[in-house]
Design an enzyme around this catalytic site. Sequence first.
Site, PDB file in Angstrom:
ATOM      1  N   ASP A 177       0.862  -1.182   0.000  1.00 47.08           N
ATOM      2  CA  ASP A 177       0.000   0.000   0.000  1.00 47.08           C
ATOM      3  C   ASP A 177       0.898   1.231   0.000  1.00 47.08           C
ATOM      4  O   ASP A 177       1.412   1.616   1.034  1.00 47.08           O
ATOM      5  CB  ASP A 177      -0.902  -0.025   1.225  1.00 47.08           C
ATOM      6  CG  ASP A 177      -1.806   1.189   1.343  1.00 47.08           C
ATOM      7  OD1 ASP A 177      -1.919   1.945   0.368  1.00 47.08           O
ATOM      8  OD2 ASP A 177      -2.378   1.381   2.431  1.00 47.08           O
ATOM      9  N   GLU A 209      -0.552  10.648  -0.209  1.00 49.63           N
ATOM     10  CA  GLU A 209      -1.931  10.171  -0.106  1.00 49.63           C
ATOM     11  C   GLU A 209      -2.267   9.807   1.334  1.00 49.63           C
ATOM     12  O   GLU A 209      -3.381  10.068   1.799  1.00 49.63           O
ATOM     13  CB  GLU A 209      -2.128   8.959  -1.030  1.00 49.63           C
ATOM     14  CG  GLU A 209      -3.580   8.501  -1.164  1.00 49.63           C
ATOM     15  CD  GLU A 209      -3.998   7.420  -0.161  1.00 49.63           C
ATOM     16  OE1 GLU A 209      -5.172   7.016  -0.186  1.00 49.63           O
ATOM     17  OE2 GLU A 209      -3.150   6.980   0.662  1.00 49.63           O
ATOM     18  N   HIS A 319      -1.393  -1.991   6.003  1.00 49.22           N
ATOM     19  CA  HIS A 319      -0.676  -1.186   6.997  1.00 49.22           C
ATOM     20  C   HIS A 319       0.040  -2.067   8.020  1.00 49.22           C
ATOM     21  O   HIS A 319       0.007  -1.805   9.219  1.00 49.22           O
ATOM     22  CB  HIS A 319      -1.621  -0.203   7.693  1.00 49.22           C
ATOM     23  CG  HIS A 319      -1.986   0.973   6.849  1.00 49.22           C
ATOM     24  ND1 HIS A 319      -2.391   2.190   7.366  1.00 49.22           N
ATOM     25  CD2 HIS A 319      -2.009   1.136   5.499  1.00 49.22           C
ATOM     26  CE1 HIS A 319      -2.643   3.037   6.378  1.00 49.22           C
ATOM     27  NE2 HIS A 319      -2.415   2.410   5.231  1.00 49.22           N
TER      28      HIS A 319
END
Length: 352
Positions: A177, A209, A319
């Site tokens: 990610d 982002e 994450h």
Amino acid sequence: MDQPALEFLKALLSAPSPSGYEQPVQAVVREFADKFAAEVTTDWHGNVIAAVNPTGSPRIMLAGHCDQIGLMVKHIDDEGYVWVDPIGGWDVQMLIGQNMLIHNAAGAVPGVIARKAIHLLTPDERKQVPEMSDLWIDIGAKDKAQAEELIAIGDPVTFELGFRELQNGLATAPGMDNKVGAWVVMNALKQVAAGNPQAAVFAVSTVQEEIGLRGAKTSAYSIEPQLGIAVDVTHATDCPTVDKQKYGDIKMGSGPVVYRGPNVNPVMHEQLKSTSATSKIPAQIAGISRPAGNDANAMQINQGGMATAIVAIPNRYMHSPVEVISLDDLENAAQLIAEFCLSLTPESDFTP
């Protein structure tokens, strides 16, 4: 996945890119895009913008953010231990027991995050979830002076970087990610460059982002596209404890997820779905009932508004230091987006 594509992915995943510190990974993106794009630029915000047929019509922006969550050095105590603040959204429990890297201009300084041994924890302490303020990085320094010879306040921190292949075409690494999003948009652009596009196609490795969709806002303003596709990861639900009823039935290796909902132009969604069917590119359909937490959110309301779509890569354990994706899903996402772009003509109409 062929060897050059795999090597590009490994290079992305080996380069640090906490939000605001994306320069190392963006250097990898530029080196890749320079081989086929008509133009490759880096704006002052740090976005890398690669263009094919930049004078064509319509103008479409493909956004894959390259930044990953990280930490920042905030304090070095007298004993040489390093205290940090988060960059992006963390589950603090993921940090305990991890090998970390503190990055500076000279390279990376290894360290570890842990806490006192279980033998020394009281019964109450064993039940507590620590706060970020309870954790420190041990780099092995004997005191503050030695630590300050190696690192500085403001240095970014990541998990130890790397890439491992698993069974059945799956792979794991921190920072999937969303370095995989940057991989997809640049490989889609490479396929567009090998075709005969009428559209102007801009693939953007967007920055920041994870701290507010910031790079997508600035790059979309500069490019002035009429269309946009955001490529990010999404939660795979084919693993224990994830509620399919709440998050949808999303499987690894079954193709990228093409979202529909208020953040998605319905004509673009239908055309992506049709492209998937006619080209026999596997894809999954999912719904998102609110503005997405990815670059499409910012892109949709750029200037006078643009038609947007979301193509997402199923991801387990987001994450974390062990995010998992399917290599097949990456290739299928790039092919789907490339064929969509090649189908565009100046007469294409995405009025809802």
